[in-house]
Design an enzyme around this catalytic site. Structure first.
Site, PDB file in Angstrom:
ATOM      1  N   PRO A  87       5.928   2.946   2.890  1.00 21.06           N
ATOM      2  CA  PRO A  87       6.341   2.493   1.559  1.00 21.06           C
ATOM      3  C   PRO A  87       5.251   1.663   0.893  1.00 21.06           C
ATOM      4  O   PRO A  87       4.631   0.815   1.531  1.00 21.06           O
ATOM      5  CB  PRO A  87       7.591   1.642   1.843  1.00 21.06           C
ATOM      6  CG  PRO A  87       7.466   1.238   3.273  1.00 21.06           C
ATOM      7  CD  PRO A  87       6.726   2.338   3.961  1.00 21.06           C
ATOM      8  N   CYS A  88       4.999   1.953  -0.370  1.00 23.90           N
ATOM      9  CA  CYS A  88       3.982   1.217  -1.138  1.00 23.90           C
ATOM     10  C   CYS A  88       4.607   0.783  -2.465  1.00 23.90           C
ATOM     11  O   CYS A  88       4.279   1.323  -3.533  1.00 23.90           O
ATOM     12  CB  CYS A  88       2.752   2.088  -1.375  1.00 23.90           C
ATOM     13  SG  CYS A  88       1.881   2.567   0.140  1.00 23.90           S
TER      14      CYS A  88
END
Length: 827
Positions: free
Chosen positions: A447-448
């Site tokens: 996840p970014c």
């Protein structure tokens, strides 16, 4: 509308790109502070001439036939721009040697600097042709090397040694006098870490161990039999099959491989990969999975009971892996270069075991003594919630039930060496945790959140300094520690849009830094048989010993949505524009969910029966049991086809009443409510001349947030889907306040199962957790058919069956609903 990819022909693309390469190299040479300008003297009026006799005409015409063909005059004016294709210069004769400025002698296949303009790094090439033109001028053909800065890695070239260059297919013709200086470029095998090779790279000008190919920004290991001299790069023969592969083909057995699913969610990516790999003859098993979401972990664990699922952060998982390796070395299960490093691990070699393996109780008042029966688990973090992070073991106490198991810091169990040894030996044999070199495939989508457009404080200058993007570093650190054969990373397309693709470039750079081959592309879920568009970014990595997987070409037409980043447009996995391939018809909402039972806004059942037969091939396939889809040799306990999670988010009374007022027709939304005016600019306003309609609660029928959404221009709030439509992408929330998610004919939002079908989850896939959590698990998932297509490509590469150097793979006909060959009793 078919998904198309703007791509020139191979020859035109290479020629045009060589010009662009040189322009980019000149521009970047002024900004790449980590790579100093090479100090070479450039003569403005260089004197150049050929040496020795010309190459015999018959040989030259064989090697460079295009140079000796008569030029045909075009019958009609060409529509191509001048820069699109290099004009073929006719040759009078060819040579093997030349001299420039009476001091620099060059031979065919020498490496050399080429003039790039004052103050700029010179270009780097291999001389693959030297000839005198029919016009009397002297030329050479350069096949270019790329510096890291001139590849997709871009300004993240700091990850790569400035002595490392990448060989390309790009060639063009230049005047002989632009040659500056002869170079020594060492062509070596990728991952060749012998002392002699490392020493040689220090003395040469540059070294090269990979090709860089423009299609899909591909970094590929140099082949041992590559003949760079006077021919195109050779490709891997389709008949080269390993001994293991020959044996498996002879017995009809499938190859086996292990998979670690990081940031696994409820397991969609690994589920699809395993499905596709099996269709390619590879028995890929998800051996380990990791995620922070406890509900998602429970979903994966239920659907994949064979998987070791850990509810941990990726950071703690990496620390756990490192501690596990230390334990395995300590108990002589693995070798360690520095044997003394683990001699005194956790004090276990100092403290002798008590005869009964006992441990004194923390409760000094009762004087009770607890005896360790066995160790049953291992974790890293703070499982006892005592603000003391470290390695913990789960203890089963003698005379107590499993519900009384406790997590204990390993330091406190130093007197239980034999019990720990038994656990570690058993865990090593059963592979409860992966070890370096013991994993075939690592997949995951770190996840970014730092790239999200909703994040007003995005760090566009240094994205990796944003904690919300740190998981990308963790993901790559896990890959670096485990060294799997294959890596597959997934993420949103914003990874390519944000900060000029900084994070995607970093991911590629890290893989290349770790000596992985890599290939990056964008795939649309709808192109593989779903009623949504959902474009996502994918990145392959493969060790030098393995074949780099291809990207599977689309099987279905698709409704285009959203914007593809222009700079990476050619990374879209699609057929070239103007293709004649007949794709299957696009799937629409009706094709996907029309057979599901009608349910109300208040529906709560997690399990129900179907009340009608499937109406489309998609519905027939999605209803199959797990053993029918995966070809399991274990018969199902039940022959029933059960439907799970077909219930919607229960709307509050106000929202439910609003949904009931939305007309049951295509395009209906809150703008159909009374008391609104739509101006000529498509901006909606509340009609102040009439009294506002109220709900039973006294609240207005038309909420302010709907009118103000996107400054009054949106028609999404309380939008009703229709049967002949598709969705842009399945989202994690089910509220109808700012998205079109209302069922075409029922007064409710799409159910969890309907969203799951839009993502390609089989109906047998059961989810756990509160309703909102289930929506989140489905919305965060990789579309299963996309993962299935990638799994097929992985299986083909793993088995060594990839043919040629095409980065794209054509899937078998009818792939979307293709099942493995089943034994007759399971068919």
């Amino acid at each position: 509308m078919a998904l198309k990819r703007m791509r020139a022909s191979k020859k035109d693309g290479d020629t045009k790109s060589s010009s662009n390469l040189r322009k980019r190299a000149s521009k970047r040479a002024n900004t790449a502070k980590d790579e100093p300008v090479e100090m070479v003297e450039v003569q403005e009026n260089s004197i150049a001439r050929f040496l020795d006799e010309p190459i015999p005409e018959s040989e030259a015409k064989t090697l460079w036939p295009d140079r000796y063909k008569p030029i045909e005059k075009p019958k009609a004016p060409s529509r191509k721009k001048k820069d699109d294709v290099e004009e073929i210069i006719q040759a009078r004769c060819h040579f093997r040697r030349a001299i420039v400025d009476e001091c620099h002698t060059y031979e065919l296949n020498d490496d050399a600097y080429v003039q790039a303009g004052e103050g700029n790094n010179p270009f780097i090439c291999k001389i693959v042709e030297m000839f005198e033109g029919a016009n009397g001028k002297l030329y050479f053909t350069a096949q270019w090397f790329y510096r890291a800065a001139d590849t997709v890695i871009g300004k993240l070239n700091v990850l790569i040694s400035n002595k490392r260059v990448f060989f390309s297919e790009v060639r063009d013709t230049n005047e002989l006098g632009t040659l500056v200086k002869k170079l020594e470029i060492l062509m070596i095998s990728l991952n060749e870490n012998t002392e002699e090779t490392i020493a040689a790279t220090k003395t040469c000008d540059y070294y090269c161990d990979m090709n860089y190919l423009l299609p899909y920004s591909t970094f590929e290991a140099l082949q041992h039999d590559t003949k760079i001299a006077l021919s195109e790069s050779s490709t891997i023969s389709s008949d080269i099959v390993s001994e293991d592969e020959e044996a498996s083909q002879a017995t009809g057995a499938q190859r086996e491989a292990t998979l670690l699913d990081l940031y696994c969610g409820c397991g969609a990516m690994s589920t699809g990969l395993c499905m596709g790999a099996q269709l390619a003859g590879l028995n890929l098993a998800t051996k380990w999975a990791v995620d922070m979401n406890a509900h998602a972990c429970k979903s994966l664990e239920h659907n994949h009971p064979e998987t070791q699922v850990r509810n941990l952060s990726a950071e703690d998982f990496l620390l756990l892996l490192k501690e596990w390796e230390k334990l395995c070395i300590h108990f002589s299960l693995r070798k360690c270069p520095n044997s003394e490093e683990h001699n005194n691990l956790y004090g276990m070699t100092i403290v002798e075991d008590n005869e009964d393996g006992s441990k004194e109780s923390d409760n000094e008042d009762d004087g009770e003594v607890f005896t360790v029966e066995k160790i049953v688990g291992i974790s890293f973090g703070d499982p006892k919630m005592i603000k003391k992070r470290g390695l913990y073991l789960k203890v089963r106490w003698l005379g107590y039930e499993p519900l009384h198991d406790t997590w204990e810091p390993i330091e406190g169990l130093s007197n239980c060496r034999e019990k720990i040894k038994e656990f570690v030996e058993h865990g090593y044999e059963s592979c409860i945790l992966p070890l370096p070199g013991g994993v075939d495939v690592v997949c995951g989508g770190p996840p970014c959140q730092g790239i999200s457009g909703h994040n007003r404080h995005r760090n566009e200058e240094q994205p990796l300094e944003d904690e919300k993007n740190m998981q990308l570093l963790v993901y790559m650190n896990i890959v670096e520690f485990l060294k799997p054969k294959y890596v597959l990373m997934e993420n949103v397309v914003d990874m390519l849009k944000f900060a000029k693709g900084y994070l995607a470039r970093y991911a590629v750079g890290r893989l290349v830094q770790m000596n992985y081959q890599s290939r990056m592309g964008m795939m649309a879920a709808g192109a593989y048989g779903l009623a949504q568009f959902r474009m996502r970014f994918f990145l392959w990595g493969a060790l030098s010993s393995e074949m780099l997987p291809q990207f599977p070409l689309p099987t279905h037409d698709v409704v285009m949505r959203g914007v593809i980043p222009v700079e990476f447009e050619r990374n879209t996995v699609a057929y070239d524009e103007g293709h004649t391939v007949k794709l299957a018809d696009k799937l629409l909402l009706k094709d996907v969910i029309s057979d599901l039972p009608a349910v109300a806004n208040s529906e709560l059942r997690d399990e129900m029966r179907y009340d009608k037969d499937p109406e489309t091939p998609f519905q027939q396939f999605i209803r199959l049991r797990k053993d029918e889809v995966l070809g399991s040799l274990t018969k199902s306990k039940s022959k029933k086809h059960v439907l799970y999670d077909h219930h919607p988010l229960k709307l509050n009374i106000d929202d439910y009443q609003r949904v009931c007022r939305v007309p049951k027709r295509k395009g209906a939304n809150f703008r159909d409510f009374p008391g609104l005016i739509v101006g000529p600019d498509n901006v909606v306003h509340i009609d102040e001349s009439v009294e506002r309609v109220k709900l039973e609660s006294g609240n207005p029928l038309v909420p302010e947030y709907a009118v103000n959404f996107v400054r009054g221009t949106s028609s999404k709030p309380f939008g009703r889907l229709w049967w002949d439509e598709t969705v842009p992408t399945v989202v994690t929330r089910a509220e109808p306040h700012n998205q079109v998610i209302i069922h075409p004919q029922q007064d409710r939002v799409l159910s969890i199962r309907e969203n799951a079908r839009l993502q390609g989850f089989p109906d047998y896939y059961k989810l756990f957790g509160p309703t909102k959590q289930k929506y989140t698990q489905v919305g965060n998932a990789v579309a299963v058919p996309v993962a299935k297509a990638l799994g097929y490509a992985l299986g083909i590469a793993f088995r060594g069956l990839t043919v040629g150097d095409d980065p794209l793979l054509t899937l078998p006909e009818g792939f979307a609903t293709l099942k493995p060959n089943l034994p007759s009793e399971l068919a």
